[in-house]
Design a protein around this motif. Structure first.
Motif, short mmCIF file in Angstrom:
data_model
loop_
_atom_site.label_atom_id
_atom_site.label_comp_id
_atom_site.label_asym_id
_atom_site.label_seq_id
_atom_site.Cartn_x
_atom_site.Cartn_y
_atom_site.Cartn_z
N GLY A 58 0.82 -1.24 0.07
CA GLY A 58 -0.01 -0.10 -0.02
C GLY A 58 0.76 1.36 0.07
N ALA A 59 2.00 1.11 -0.62
CA ALA A 59 2.85 2.44 -0.47
C ALA A 59 2.46 3.54 -1.45
CB ALA A 59 4.48 2.08 -1.02
N LYS A 60 2.64 4.84 -1.08
CA LYS A 60 2.24 5.75 -1.98
C LYS A 60 3.57 6.00 -2.88
CE LYS A 60 1.52 10.75 -2.04
NZ LYS A 60 1.06 12.01 -1.31
N LEU A 61 3.47 5.58 -3.97
CA LEU A 61 4.52 5.84 -5.03
C LEU A 61 4.46 7.16 -5.54
CD1 LEU A 61 3.90 2.17 -6.21
CD2 LEU A 61 5.95 2.86 -5.17
N VAL A 62 5.90 7.73 -5.74
CA VAL A 62 5.93 9.09 -6.41
C VAL A 62 7.27 9.12 -7.04
CG1 VAL A 62 5.13 10.19 -4.35
CG2 VAL A 62 7.53 9.97 -4.47
N PRO A 122 8.67 4.52 -3.12
CA PRO A 122 7.64 4.83 -2.07
C PRO A 122 8.06 5.79 -1.22
CG PRO A 122 9.23 2.85 -1.42
CD PRO A 122 9.49 3.23 -2.71
N VAL A 123 7.11 6.86 -1.16
CA VAL A 123 7.54 8.11 -0.10
C VAL A 123 6.97 7.75 1.23
CG1 VAL A 123 5.43 9.43 -0.83
CG2 VAL A 123 7.51 10.48 -0.15
N GLN A 124 5.95 6.98 1.27
CA GLN A 124 5.39 6.58 2.57
C GLN A 124 4.46 5.34 2.40
OE1 GLN A 124 2.79 10.25 3.14
NE2 GLN A 124 1.62 8.78 4.32
N ILE A 180 12.97 -0.78 7.57
CA ILE A 180 13.82 -1.27 6.07
C ILE A 180 13.49 -0.20 5.16
CG2 ILE A 180 14.33 -3.64 6.82
CD1 ILE A 180 11.91 -4.43 5.13
N PHE A 181 14.57 0.17 4.51
CA PHE A 181 14.28 0.99 3.31
C PHE A 181 14.60 0.28 1.98
CE2 PHE A 181 15.17 3.47 6.97
CZ PHE A 181 14.48 4.57 6.79
N ASP A 182 13.99 0.53 0.88
CA ASP A 182 14.49 0.06 -0.40
C ASP A 182 15.33 0.84 -1.15
OD1 ASP A 182 14.74 -0.96 -3.03
OD2 ASP A 182 12.77 -0.58 -3.60
N VAL A 183 16.68 0.84 -1.30
CA VAL A 183 17.66 1.86 -1.86
C VAL A 183 18.23 1.27 -3.09
CG1 VAL A 183 17.80 3.50 0.19
CG2 VAL A 183 19.14 1.41 0.22
N SER A 184 17.58 0.27 -3.85
CA SER A 184 18.20 -0.30 -4.72
C SER A 184 18.24 0.42 -6.03
CB SER A 184 17.05 -1.65 -5.28
OG SER A 184 17.17 -2.64 -4.12
N ALA A 221 10.35 -10.75 9.92
CA ALA A 221 10.99 -10.66 10.97
C ALA A 221 10.42 -9.69 11.86
CB ALA A 221 12.36 -10.62 10.94
N GLY A 222 9.41 -8.63 11.28
CA GLY A 222 8.85 -7.57 12.08
C GLY A 222 9.64 -6.35 11.73
N ALA A 223 10.18 -5.96 10.75
CA ALA A 223 10.69 -4.89 10.54
C ALA A 223 9.88 -4.06 9.36
CB ALA A 223 12.29 -4.96 9.76
N PRO A 224 9.20 -2.85 9.52
CA PRO A 224 8.25 -2.51 8.73
C PRO A 224 8.83 -1.65 7.80
CG PRO A 224 8.61 -0.96 10.69
CD PRO A 224 9.37 -2.22 11.06
N PRO A 225 8.20 -1.65 6.52
CA PRO A 225 8.76 -0.85 5.36
C PRO A 225 8.71 0.76 5.74
CG PRO A 225 6.68 -1.52 4.79
CD PRO A 225 6.99 -1.94 6.21
N ILE A 226 10.06 1.55 5.33
CA ILE A 226 10.06 2.73 5.53
C ILE A 226 10.05 3.73 4.23
CG2 ILE A 226 11.09 4.72 6.64
CD1 ILE A 226 9.85 2.57 8.58
N GLY A 227 9.09 4.54 4.07
CA GLY A 227 9.58 5.30 2.66
C GLY A 227 10.62 6.35 2.62
#
Length: 222
Positions: free
Chosen positions: A17-21, A29-31, A49-53, A216-222
């Motif tokens: 459900g990320a807001k993609l920009v 994902p910004v948030q 956790i952050f996606d910085v790929s 493992a319980g780490a939420p995604p961060i925008g």
């Protein structure tokens, strides 16, 4: 936004459900539904956790690699031992910045990591500066996935997914290993001001590591 690039985690971002920009030519994902404030607090007090790929990675090999990287950056890579990381800047001959970067020293190569918005300019610059240097340059950005695990509980959460003893990896150092069974190298670096790690892996293994961290319980961060 069809002309924007997408990381290997794009489908996961949509599912979560990320807001993609648009960001630096990528759809990022910004948030997420938990909201920016909750995401901020998670990283400050727990883990996220952050996606910085979308970041860029360049390999420098050959006998002149240290001298070359010393010439194009503003720090001294000769002080690094294998497994060391250095914050630096990629500079023009006039001393102005092209980008800030990190430099990783391996036994047989150096790796320069640059920001997504400056991949093309940074690559063009170092290729132009190669001249007679006895080095080989390789832009591996399209082959590398990168996930940041950040926050006071980053070590605790990540330790459950790797046999490598993370407490032995000092700040601004890295080591090879496996996370969730996928080979990668684990770097104790980040940009949040909290403890954390950056996980460099093969592009095809990015989703495996990401999903294991989510589980493992780490939420995604925008």
């Amino acid at each position: 936004m069809t002309d924007l690039q997408r990381t290997p985690l794009f489908d996961s971002h949509q599912r979560l459900g990320a807001k993609l920009v648009p960001f630096a030519g990528w759809e990022m994902p910004v948030q997420y539904p938990m909201g920016i404030l909750a995401e901020h607090n998670a990283v400050r007090s727990n883990v996220g956790i952050f996606d910085v790929s979308h970041m860029g990675e360049f390999e420098v090999t050959g006998p002149d690699r240290n001298a070359f990287v010393n010439r194009v950056t503003c720090n001294d890579v000769s002080v690094l031992q294998p497994g060391g990381v250095q914050y630096s800047g990629l500079l023009t001959r006039e001393g102005t910045f092209i980008d800030d970067c990190t430099v990783y020293r391996f036994d047989d190569k150096l790796m320069i990591v640059v920001n997504a918005s400056n991949i093309a300019a940074a690559w063009e610059h170092i290729v132009e500066e190669k001249k007679g240097a006895n080095i080989r340059l390789k832009n591996i950005s399209a082959d590398v996935g990168l996930i940041a695990v950040q926050g006071p509980r980053a070590e605790q959460v990540l330790q459950g997914l790797t046999p490598r003893r993370l407490a032995d990896i000092r700040y601004y150092h890295f080591d090879t290993g496996a996370v969730a069974g996928a080979g990668c190298f684990v770097s104790r670096t980040g940009y949040t001001g909290e403890d954390g790690f950056e996980l460099y892996c093969r592009i095809q293994d990015t989703a495996t590591i990401w999903e294991a961290l989510l589980a493992a319980g780490a939420p995604p961060i925008g």
